[in-house]
Design a protein around this motif. Structure first.
Motif, PDB file in Angstrom:
ATOM      1  N   GLN A   1     -60.518 -21.839  -1.516  1.00  0.00           N
ATOM      2  CA  GLN A   1     -61.667 -22.384  -0.802  1.00  0.00           C
ATOM      3  C   GLN A   1     -61.453 -22.406   0.713  1.00  0.00           C
ATOM      4  O   GLN A   1     -62.419 -22.389   1.482  1.00  0.00           O
ATOM      5  N   ASP A   2     -60.182 -22.453   1.138  1.00  0.00           N
ATOM      6  CA  ASP A   2     -59.869 -22.585   2.565  1.00  0.00           C
ATOM      7  C   ASP A   2     -59.266 -21.313   3.148  1.00  0.00           C
ATOM      8  O   ASP A   2     -58.654 -21.354   4.220  1.00  0.00           O
ATOM      9  N   GLU A   3     -59.423 -20.191   2.456  1.00  0.00           N
ATOM     10  CA  GLU A   3     -58.793 -18.943   2.921  1.00  0.00           C
ATOM     11  C   GLU A   3     -59.174 -18.629   4.371  1.00  0.00           C
ATOM     12  O   GLU A   3     -58.304 -18.410   5.225  1.00  0.00           O
ATOM     13  N   ALA A   4     -60.450 -18.598   4.666  1.00  0.00           N
ATOM     14  CA  ALA A   4     -60.899 -18.244   6.021  1.00  0.00           C
ATOM     15  C   ALA A   4     -60.487 -19.310   7.031  1.00  0.00           C
ATOM     16  O   ALA A   4     -60.048 -18.989   8.150  1.00  0.00           O
ATOM     17  N   PHE A   5     -60.607 -20.580   6.655  1.00  0.00           N
ATOM     18  CA  PHE A   5     -60.247 -21.670   7.570  1.00  0.00           C
ATOM     19  C   PHE A   5     -58.762 -21.625   7.900  1.00  0.00           C
ATOM     20  O   PHE A   5     -58.373 -21.759   9.071  1.00  0.00           O
ATOM     21  N   ASP A   6     -57.923 -21.455   6.880  1.00  0.00           N
ATOM     22  CA  ASP A   6     -56.478 -21.419   7.108  1.00  0.00           C
ATOM     23  C   ASP A   6     -56.103 -20.262   8.029  1.00  0.00           C
ATOM     24  O   ASP A   6     -55.280 -20.419   8.950  1.00  0.00           O
TER      25      ASP A   6
ATOM     26  N   ARG B   1     -63.123 -36.965   4.243  1.00  0.00           N
ATOM     27  CA  ARG B   1     -61.993 -37.752   3.763  1.00  0.00           C
ATOM     28  C   ARG B   1     -61.866 -39.031   4.578  1.00  0.00           C
ATOM     29  O   ARG B   1     -62.339 -39.108   5.707  1.00  0.00           O
ATOM     30  N   GLU B   2     -61.190 -40.010   4.031  1.00  0.00           N
ATOM     31  CA  GLU B   2     -61.235 -41.380   4.549  1.00  0.00           C
ATOM     32  C   GLU B   2     -60.800 -41.515   6.006  1.00  0.00           C
ATOM     33  O   GLU B   2     -61.439 -42.230   6.787  1.00  0.00           O
ATOM     34  N   ILE B   3     -59.716 -40.837   6.409  1.00  0.00           N
ATOM     35  CA  ILE B   3     -59.245 -41.012   7.784  1.00  0.00           C
ATOM     36  C   ILE B   3     -60.167 -40.320   8.787  1.00  0.00           C
ATOM     37  O   ILE B   3     -60.626 -40.963   9.746  1.00  0.00           O
ATOM     38  N   PRO B   4     -60.488 -39.028   8.631  1.00  0.00           N
ATOM     39  CA  PRO B   4     -61.405 -38.425   9.606  1.00  0.00           C
ATOM     40  C   PRO B   4     -62.796 -39.051   9.597  1.00  0.00           C
ATOM     41  O   PRO B   4     -63.484 -39.073  10.632  1.00  0.00           O
ATOM     42  N   ALA B   5     -63.207 -39.595   8.448  1.00  0.00           N
ATOM     43  CA  ALA B   5     -64.527 -40.238   8.368  1.00  0.00           C
ATOM     44  C   ALA B   5     -64.513 -41.655   8.920  1.00  0.00           C
ATOM     45  O   ALA B   5     -65.566 -42.273   9.065  1.00  0.00           O
ATOM     46  N   GLY B   6     -63.334 -42.199   9.207  1.00  0.00           N
ATOM     47  CA  GLY B   6     -63.234 -43.541   9.769  1.00  0.00           C
ATOM     48  C   GLY B   6     -63.244 -44.661   8.747  1.00  0.00           C
ATOM     49  O   GLY B   6     -63.281 -45.840   9.117  1.00  0.00           O
ATOM     50  N   ALA B   7     -63.177 -44.332   7.460  1.00  0.00           N
ATOM     51  CA  ALA B   7     -63.194 -45.367   6.431  1.00  0.00           C
ATOM     52  C   ALA B   7     -61.846 -46.084   6.330  1.00  0.00           C
ATOM     53  O   ALA B   7     -61.781 -47.255   5.942  1.00  0.00           O
ATOM     54  N   VAL B   8     -60.755 -45.376   6.664  1.00  0.00           N
ATOM     55  CA  VAL B   8     -59.409 -45.953   6.664  1.00  0.00           C
ATOM     56  C   VAL B   8     -58.743 -45.557   7.982  1.00  0.00           C
ATOM     57  O   VAL B   8     -58.759 -44.376   8.353  1.00  0.00           O
ATOM     58  N   SER B   9     -58.167 -46.518   8.695  1.00  0.00           N
ATOM     59  CA  SER B   9     -57.517 -46.218   9.965  1.00  0.00           C
ATOM     60  C   SER B   9     -56.142 -45.599   9.730  1.00  0.00           C
ATOM     61  O   SER B   9     -55.541 -45.756   8.653  1.00  0.00           O
TER      62      SER B   9
ATOM     63  N   ASN C   1     -62.224 -29.172   9.149  1.00  0.00           N
ATOM     64  CA  ASN C   1     -62.597 -28.406   7.962  1.00  0.00           C
ATOM     65  C   ASN C   1     -63.818 -29.051   7.303  1.00  0.00           C
ATOM     66  O   ASN C   1     -63.747 -30.206   6.883  1.00  0.00           O
ATOM     67  N   PRO C   2     -64.950 -28.345   7.191  1.00  0.00           N
ATOM     68  CA  PRO C   2     -66.152 -28.945   6.578  1.00  0.00           C
ATOM     69  C   PRO C   2     -65.903 -29.480   5.167  1.00  0.00           C
ATOM     70  O   PRO C   2     -66.525 -30.466   4.764  1.00  0.00           O
ATOM     71  N   ARG C   3     -64.973 -28.865   4.432  1.00  0.00           N
ATOM     72  CA  ARG C   3     -64.703 -29.302   3.061  1.00  0.00           C
ATOM     73  C   ARG C   3     -64.009 -30.652   3.014  1.00  0.00           C
ATOM     74  O   ARG C   3     -64.156 -31.404   2.030  1.00  0.00           O
ATOM     75  N   THR C   4     -63.240 -30.975   4.054  1.00  0.00           N
ATOM     76  CA  THR C   4     -62.429 -32.191   4.023  1.00  0.00           C
ATOM     77  C   THR C   4     -62.813 -33.217   5.090  1.00  0.00           C
ATOM     78  O   THR C   4     -62.169 -34.264   5.196  1.00  0.00           O
TER      79      THR C   4
END
Length: 284
Positions: free
Chosen positions: A181-186, A75-83, A69-72
């Motif tokens: 915000q996530d209607e289409a994505f969901d 976030r820390e886990i997908p971005a690799g900031a937190v394992s 999801n481009p909006r999320t």
């Protein structure tokens, strides 16, 4: 400090402002005064532990969805900031803090703590099962005032149940607005939400119904607590913030969703707490 900020961001610690004021209001209503420091400390520790565990668990469960999801995606886990391992350890530690705080408060709090954890952690799976997941999120936050009341009195009563139900429908209503915000994505990824199921217009209408029910229940709390003018003003302010929230968002304009979500709801919870608590304390 940088590592600490990552974990605070992981669990969006600033969102504690939504549930914490209602827990504190229940604490004052139950005690009829400012509670003893020991009790207040236990309630705050339980709140922080439960919410941190729930948010960390949610980020772990949703990590693959968040990455797509481009909006999320940042976030820390997908971005690799937190394992995932670090997040899981943080979740386990936070859950342990919650259970320890429940033990510290009283036997009933300890006995109910596994059920509370099952609800707040189980929410993370509901978006894959039902469009009513917004109500389950509301239930998760509704446990805060109910638990705070039990922490003070050691028993349940009608007032905290009414306050908890008010929180349930309030949270469900603003979560529907946020999920626009996530209607289409969901819909594209087979996730369940009211906007994905009903469309933006009908979902907003249902959000309005949720908020009307929430306000009616909050008025019920005012009556059950024998509230005075200040508490009544808090109920009125809650209505103003709810109307403001819906005025900011339309199916064709979602640019102010974050303003409706953060500002209106943050101010609503703080206003209700301050008015309700001061009403109790000044009438002693």
């Amino acid at each position: 400090m940088k590592g600490a900020r990552r974990f605070l961001s992981l669990v969006t610690f600033s969102h504690t402002v939504f549930a914490l004021p209602f827990a504190l209001l229940a604490t004052v209503l139950a005690a009829g005064a400012v509670p003893p420091p020991r009790t207040l400390f236990g309630i705050l520790a339980a709140m922080v532990g439960a919410r941190s565990a729930a948010m960390a668990f949610n980020r772990i469960v949703d990590r693959n969805v968040d990455a797509e999801n481009p909006r999320t995606a940042r976030r820390e886990i997908p971005a690799g900031a937190v394992s995932v391992t670090a997040a899981a350890m943080f979740c386990a530690f936070s859950a342990a803090v919650f259970v320890a705080a429940a033990w510290f408060l009283n036997p009933l709090c300890l006995a109910l703590s596994p059920l509370a954890l099952a609800i707040i952690l189980g929410y993370s799976f509901t978006k894959r099962l039902s469009a009513l997941s917004h109500l389950v999120l509301g239930l998760s936050l509704a446990l805060a005032p109910v638990g705070a009341w039990i922490a003070v009195t050691g028993r349940l009563a009608a007032t905290p149940v009414a306050l908890g139900l008010s929180v349930l429908f309030w949270v469900a209503g603003f979560d529907v607005i946020y999920s626009l915000q996530d209607e289409a994505f969901d819909r594209a990824h087979g996730l369940f939400s009211l906007p994905a199921r009903l469309g933006a217009r009908r979902a907003l209408d249902l959000s309005t119904v949720f908020h009307a029910v929430s306000l009616a229940l909050l008025y019920g709390v005012f009556v059950l607590a024998g509230g005075g003018p200040l508490f009544g003003a808090g109920v009125v302010l809650a209505g103003v913030f709810l109307v403001r929230q819906h005025a900011l968002v339309s199916p064709k304009d979602l640019s102010r969703v974050n303003g409706a979500f953060f500002a209106a709801n943050g101010w609503l919870s703080v206003a209700v707490f301050l008015c309700g608590a001061l009403d109790v304390l000044l009438r002693r």
